[in-house]
Write an enzyme that holds these catalytic residues in place. Structure first.
Site, short mmCIF file in Angstrom:
data_model
loop_
_atom_site.label_atom_id
_atom_site.label_comp_id
_atom_site.label_asym_id
_atom_site.label_seq_id
_atom_site.Cartn_x
_atom_site.Cartn_y
_atom_site.Cartn_z
N CYS A 134 0.85 -1.20 0.00
CA CYS A 134 0.00 0.00 0.00
C CYS A 134 0.88 1.24 0.00
CB CYS A 134 -1.00 0.00 1.15
SG CYS A 134 -0.31 -0.08 2.78
N HIS A 159 -10.41 -14.66 -12.80
CA HIS A 159 -10.72 -13.23 -12.84
C HIS A 159 -12.24 -13.01 -12.92
CE1 HIS A 159 -10.65 -9.04 -13.89
NE2 HIS A 159 -9.33 -9.02 -13.84
N GLU A 164 0.21 -8.61 -13.65
CA GLU A 164 -0.84 -9.61 -13.95
C GLU A 164 -0.53 -10.39 -15.22
OE1 GLU A 164 -5.15 -8.80 -13.13
OE2 GLU A 164 -5.20 -8.55 -15.30
#
Ligand code: UDP
Length: 244
Positions: free
Chosen positions: A11, A117, A185
């Site tokens: 983060c 997904h 990804e």
């Protein structure tokens, strides 16, 4: 010997605001009774270290390196992660909303975890957004599934070896002026799809229940919701800065 799970959490920049809900919901619902340790890669000073939370200072690398360079970030603490049975990364905006056991999540006798997904479970393979440039290391000619980058992990040593290989591929592509279409990804998909026949018996594939986008209606029960970032943080600008 007791089982130990390492949870990898990135983060940087504005994403720190998701941490509290992620952590609290994980402590409540995820792998109850099993030892979990969170590794938080962040530039925020608002996240506090605790008995099960380790902070790894991570500069904000800008877009897309905050996500593309995730494998390299994990490898920074590879020595420590090797001591865990399983390690798992989840997107910062994930929130657990139902109980999830070790077997639910990691399967039985499996050593890798990926998810279907939520945007592609019902799509034809021709619509999968794989990297299509042959010169990229993330190139996929014929795949099996489309996997999101939002959940990835498995046996600690096996997953770390994959991180090494994907990190190498990313650097190789960058040196040739390429970043695969969907960043980390695309490289994850290339690994899983291009090696699918060899790894399929060891791969636990989660349904979109585990990455259920907030506000969507898809035919899966909700276990982990993927919060709509635009509702919680000002996402303007996040995807604009290219810096290395
Ligand atoms: N991320 C971050 N800071 C950023 C951008 C991304 O920490 O400025 C991390 C975060 O863990 C996030 C993940 O990278 O969940 C994937 O980011 P992305 O914006 O690609 O998420 P998606 O578009 O898949 O929701």
């Amino acid at each position: 010997m007791t089982m130990k799970i390492g949870i990898l959490y990135i983060c940087t920049g504005k994403y720190y605001s998701f941490w509290e809900d992620f952590y609290n919901s994980s402590e409540k619902y995820f792998l109850s009774g099993i030892e979990k340790k969170y590794f938080v890669f962040t530039d925020s000073t608002k996240i506090i270290k605790s008995h099960n939370v380790e902070i790894i200072h991570q500069d904000n690398l800008g877009w897309p390196f905050n996500t593309l360079y995730r494998y390299r970030m994990f490898l920074r603490i590879g020595g420590e992660l090797k001591n865990f049975d399983y390690i798992i990364f989840l997107n910062a905006n994930c929130k657990f909303i139902d109980y999830i056991s070790l077997t639910d999540f990691f399967g039985l006798n499996k050593n890798l975890v990926a998810c279907i997904h939520p945007g592609f479970f019902n799509k034809d393979k021709s619509e999968f957004t794989y990297e299509k440039r042959k010169k990229s290391k993330a190139f996929i000619e014929n795949g099996y599934y489309y996997f999101p980058g939002g959940i990835m992990g498995g046996d600690a040593n096996i997953f770390l070896n994959i991180c090494k290989s994907l990190n190498y591929d990313i650097e190789y592509d960058l040196n040739n002026g390429i970043i695969a279409i969907w960043h980390d990804e695309s490289y994850w998909n290339a690994h899983l799809n291009n090696n699918y026949q060899e790894i399929k018996d060891d791969l636990h594939i989660l349904s979109p229940s585990y990455l259920y986008p907030e506000g969507w209606s898809i035919p899966f029960e909700k276990k982990v919701i993927l919060r709509d970032k635009s509702k919680y943080i000002d996402i303007k600008g996040i995807k604009e800065t290219h810096q290395k």
